[in-house]
Write an enzyme that holds these catalytic residues in place. Structure first.
Site, mmCIF file in Angstrom:
data_model
loop_
_atom_site.group_PDB
_atom_site.id
_atom_site.type_symbol
_atom_site.label_atom_id
_atom_site.label_comp_id
_atom_site.label_asym_id
_atom_site.label_seq_id
_atom_site.Cartn_x
_atom_site.Cartn_y
_atom_site.Cartn_z
ATOM 1 N N CYS A 59 25.703 -8.562 2.189
ATOM 2 C CA CYS A 59 25.767 -9.488 3.324
ATOM 3 C C CYS A 59 25.374 -8.784 4.628
ATOM 4 O O CYS A 59 25.452 -7.554 4.745
ATOM 5 C CB CYS A 59 27.170 -10.037 3.484
ATOM 6 S SG CYS A 59 27.716 -11.100 2.144
ATOM 7 N N GLU A 61 26.992 -8.672 7.430
ATOM 8 C CA GLU A 61 28.110 -7.954 8.052
ATOM 9 C C GLU A 61 28.220 -6.535 7.487
ATOM 10 O O GLU A 61 28.381 -5.559 8.222
ATOM 11 C CB GLU A 61 29.437 -8.692 7.792
ATOM 12 C CG GLU A 61 29.515 -10.072 8.397
ATOM 13 C CD GLU A 61 29.046 -11.166 7.443
ATOM 14 O OE1 GLU A 61 28.052 -10.945 6.716
ATOM 15 O OE2 GLU A 61 29.663 -12.240 7.440
#
Ligand code: THU
Length: 138
Positions: A59, A61
């Site tokens: 992801c 993040e």
């Protein structure tokens, strides 16, 4: 109330929206961008990077965190996350756990396409978290 000024929030939002441009997401076609601010004001951008072996995807993040930590940064104040849909994207469970390693007071901005945002503190998104302090010797 945020630890960041309005200008700092706006900058983090801009950088998360920009980070989507490098998303490698041929399978989901869901582009995600993140911008992570360290305590000393440095910003690391990240995007999601998918893989033909689907479970190998990372992801946005975690990309931002891995970039920062591998450059020697471990103290963070906030992360902004955006996708290219008209929605407030919320970090997945794996990312919440991953981010918790570096501090449960992290501010998270869920950014919409039109730059509006919602704000949360990681501890509220991951109650009763298991973290480094739960291991003996930490
Ligand atoms: N994704 C992120 O990058 N961050 C999130 O918070 C949620 C999901 C990515 C993973 C995958 O590449 C795509 O979005 C669809 O799940």
């Amino acid at each position: 109330m945020s630890a960041l000024s309005n200008d700092q929030i706006e900058d983090l939002i801009s950088q998360s929206l920009e980070a989507r441009n490098n998303s490698y997401s041929p399978y989901s076609k869901f582009r995600v961008g993140a911008a992570l601010r360290t305590v000393d004001g440095k910003i690391f951008q990240g995007c999601n990077v998918e893989n033909a072996s689907y479970g190998g995807a990372i992801c946005a993040e975690r990309t931002a965190f891995v970039k920062a930590v591998s450059e020697g940064y471990r103290r963070f104040v906030a992360i902004a996350v955006s996708c290219d849909m008209n929605q407030f994207i919320s970090p997945c469970g794996i990312c919440r756990q991953f981010m918790n390693e570096f501090g449960k007071n992290l501010e998270i901005f869920f950014v919409n396409d039109d730059r509006t945002y919602k704000r949360a503190i990681l501890a509220d998104l991951l109650p009763y978290a298991f973290g480094p302090e739960d291991l003996p010797g930490n």
